[in-house]
Design a protein around this motif. Structure first.
Motif, PDB file in Angstrom:
ATOM      1  N   MET A 183      -1.300   2.878 -11.539  1.00 51.87           N
ATOM      2  CA  MET A 183      -1.394   3.791 -10.406  1.00 51.87           C
ATOM      3  C   MET A 183      -1.031   5.223 -10.802  1.00 51.87           C
ATOM      4  SD  MET A 183      -2.568   2.318  -7.734  1.00 51.87           S
ATOM      5  CE  MET A 183      -3.654   1.489  -8.912  1.00 51.87           C
ATOM      6  N   TYR A 184      -0.096   5.366 -11.752  1.00 47.70           N
ATOM      7  CA  TYR A 184       0.311   6.705 -12.202  1.00 47.70           C
ATOM      8  C   TYR A 184      -0.877   7.474 -12.784  1.00 47.70           C
ATOM      9  CZ  TYR A 184       2.734  10.338 -14.840  1.00 47.70           C
ATOM     10  OH  TYR A 184       3.136  11.551 -15.355  1.00 47.70           O
ATOM     11  N   PHE A 185      -1.730   6.771 -13.530  1.00 40.72           N
ATOM     12  CA  PHE A 185      -2.851   7.447 -14.182  1.00 40.72           C
ATOM     13  C   PHE A 185      -4.123   7.466 -13.327  1.00 40.72           C
ATOM     14  CE2 PHE A 185      -0.381   6.544 -18.071  1.00 40.72           C
ATOM     15  CZ  PHE A 185      -0.369   7.834 -18.613  1.00 40.72           C
ATOM     16  N   PHE A 186      -4.312   6.468 -12.463  1.00 40.94           N
ATOM     17  CA  PHE A 186      -5.570   6.373 -11.733  1.00 40.94           C
ATOM     18  C   PHE A 186      -5.450   6.782 -10.259  1.00 40.94           C
ATOM     19  CE2 PHE A 186      -6.232   3.581 -15.340  1.00 40.94           C
ATOM     20  CZ  PHE A 186      -7.514   3.918 -15.743  1.00 40.94           C
ATOM     21  N   HIS A 187      -4.295   7.298  -9.875  1.00 36.06           N
ATOM     22  CA  HIS A 187      -4.109   7.644  -8.466  1.00 36.06           C
ATOM     23  C   HIS A 187      -5.064   8.707  -7.941  1.00 36.06           C
ATOM     24  CE1 HIS A 187      -2.160  11.597  -8.919  1.00 36.06           C
ATOM     25  NE2 HIS A 187      -1.608  11.092  -9.997  1.00 36.06           N
ATOM     26  N   PRO A 188      -5.588   9.652  -8.759  1.00 37.08           N
ATOM     27  CA  PRO A 188      -6.517  10.634  -8.166  1.00 37.08           C
ATOM     28  C   PRO A 188      -7.693   9.992  -7.449  1.00 37.08           C
ATOM     29  CG  PRO A 188      -5.838  11.365 -10.332  1.00 37.08           C
ATOM     30  CD  PRO A 188      -5.323   9.953 -10.175  1.00 37.08           C
ATOM     31  N   ARG A 189      -8.087   8.811  -7.901  1.00 38.62           N
ATOM     32  CA  ARG A 189      -9.210   8.129  -7.263  1.00 38.62           C
ATOM     33  C   ARG A 189      -8.769   7.254  -6.092  1.00 38.62           C
ATOM     34  NH1 ARG A 189     -12.483   5.818 -12.569  1.00 38.62           N
ATOM     35  NH2 ARG A 189     -12.797   7.828 -13.613  1.00 38.62           N
ATOM     36  N   LEU A 190      -7.474   6.966  -6.022  1.00 40.64           N
ATOM     37  CA  LEU A 190      -7.027   5.961  -5.072  1.00 40.64           C
ATOM     38  C   LEU A 190      -6.037   6.454  -4.030  1.00 40.64           C
ATOM     39  CD1 LEU A 190      -6.446   3.051  -7.618  1.00 40.64           C
ATOM     40  CD2 LEU A 190      -8.400   3.348  -6.109  1.00 40.64           C
ATOM     41  N   GLN A 191      -5.382   7.593  -4.238  1.00 38.23           N
ATOM     42  CA  GLN A 191      -4.297   7.962  -3.354  1.00 38.23           C
ATOM     43  C   GLN A 191      -4.755   8.254  -1.924  1.00 38.23           C
ATOM     44  OE1 GLN A 191      -2.298  11.555  -4.525  1.00 38.23           O
ATOM     45  NE2 GLN A 191      -4.179  12.611  -5.086  1.00 38.23           N
ATOM     46  N   ARG A 192      -6.013   8.591  -1.734  1.00 39.68           N
ATOM     47  CA  ARG A 192      -6.506   8.831  -0.379  1.00 39.68           C
ATOM     48  C   ARG A 192      -7.019   7.563   0.286  1.00 39.68           C
ATOM     49  NH1 ARG A 192      -9.962  14.496  -1.062  1.00 39.68           N
ATOM     50  NH2 ARG A 192      -8.204  15.771  -1.794  1.00 39.68           N
ATOM     51  N   ALA A 193      -7.069   6.510  -0.480  1.00 40.11           N
ATOM     52  CA  ALA A 193      -7.633   5.260   0.046  1.00 40.11           C
ATOM     53  C   ALA A 193      -6.526   4.425   0.695  1.00 40.11           C
ATOM     54  CB  ALA A 193      -8.324   4.477  -1.065  1.00 40.11           C
TER      55      ALA A 193
END
Length: 209
Positions: free
Chosen positions: A80-90
């Motif tokens: 999540m630390y590295f891939f959150h830009p794609r997921l934090q709004r979801a």
């Protein structure tokens, strides 16, 4: 262990990873720093198991002693630390992860309680606490009211039904991995469907209109 297959440890590892991702993603949404993200991932992934082990007398609790689960929680947080830009709004992604963790931990917690010789009632209670514990810690650490306590969402109800079903199957004869997997899917489906169709638990009784 179900039969000769180490099913519960595998299932618990899956649950810890899913729960940790849910906690870390919630931390990202709250703009926590890197340490906070990992702490919340650990708390969400292992908090329910810690509470379970304390209640049934399993020492030391796996959340601080089993390196496989600790590493799994940290890896989930790292993802999540590295891939959150794609997921934090979801927001829905967090909900789905949380539903998965709830389902897995409910079954795993109930089975472990039964393996430690608890009564059927105690096993159901331990299962619910295991299922909801990580999510409660996640919400408290992010300053939110635990989802199990507000909005009348069907959160504890799926866990309660799953724990009761697992206990019933255990009493009838040790369930197979396939059967336990079906219970996990049932709890997950009930939680997701309750959100999809906005099913709610009754609120405070206000008397007759």
């Amino acid at each position: 262990m179900v039969g000769d297959i180490p099913f519960e440890p595998v299932l618990e590892i899956v649950g810890v990873g899913v729960g940790a991702m849910s906690g870390a993603l919630a931390a990202v949404r709250k703009q926590f720093d890197v340490f906070g993200i990992f702490v919340l991932g650990w708390a969400a992934g292992l908090g329910g198991g810690l509470l379970r082990d304390v209640l049934i007398g399993a020492v030391p609790p796996v959340g601080i002693s089993d390196w496989r689960l600790i590493v799994t929680a940290l890896v989930g947080a790292l993802v999540m630390y590295f891939f959150h830009p794609r997921l934090q709004r979801a927001r829905r992604f967090i909900v789905v992860l949380d539903a998965g963790a709830l389902a897995v931990f409910t079954v795993v917690g109930t089975v472990k309680g039964l393996e430690y010789g608890t009564t059927a009632v105690a096993a159901v209670i331990v299962g619910v606490i295991t299922g909801a514990g990580g999510g409660v810690l996640r919400d408290l650490l992010t300053g939110e009211v635990p989802v199990v306590l507000h909005d009348r969402q069907l959160y504890a109800v799926p866990a309660l039904l799953g724990a009761a079903a697992t206990t019933g199957l255990w009493i009838a004869g040790r369930p197979t991995p396939l059967v336990l997997s079906a219970v996990v899917l049932g709890v997950f489906a009930l939680r997701v469907l309750s959100l999809r169709f906005r099913l709610h638990a009754p609120g405070p009784w206000r008397g007759r209109p």
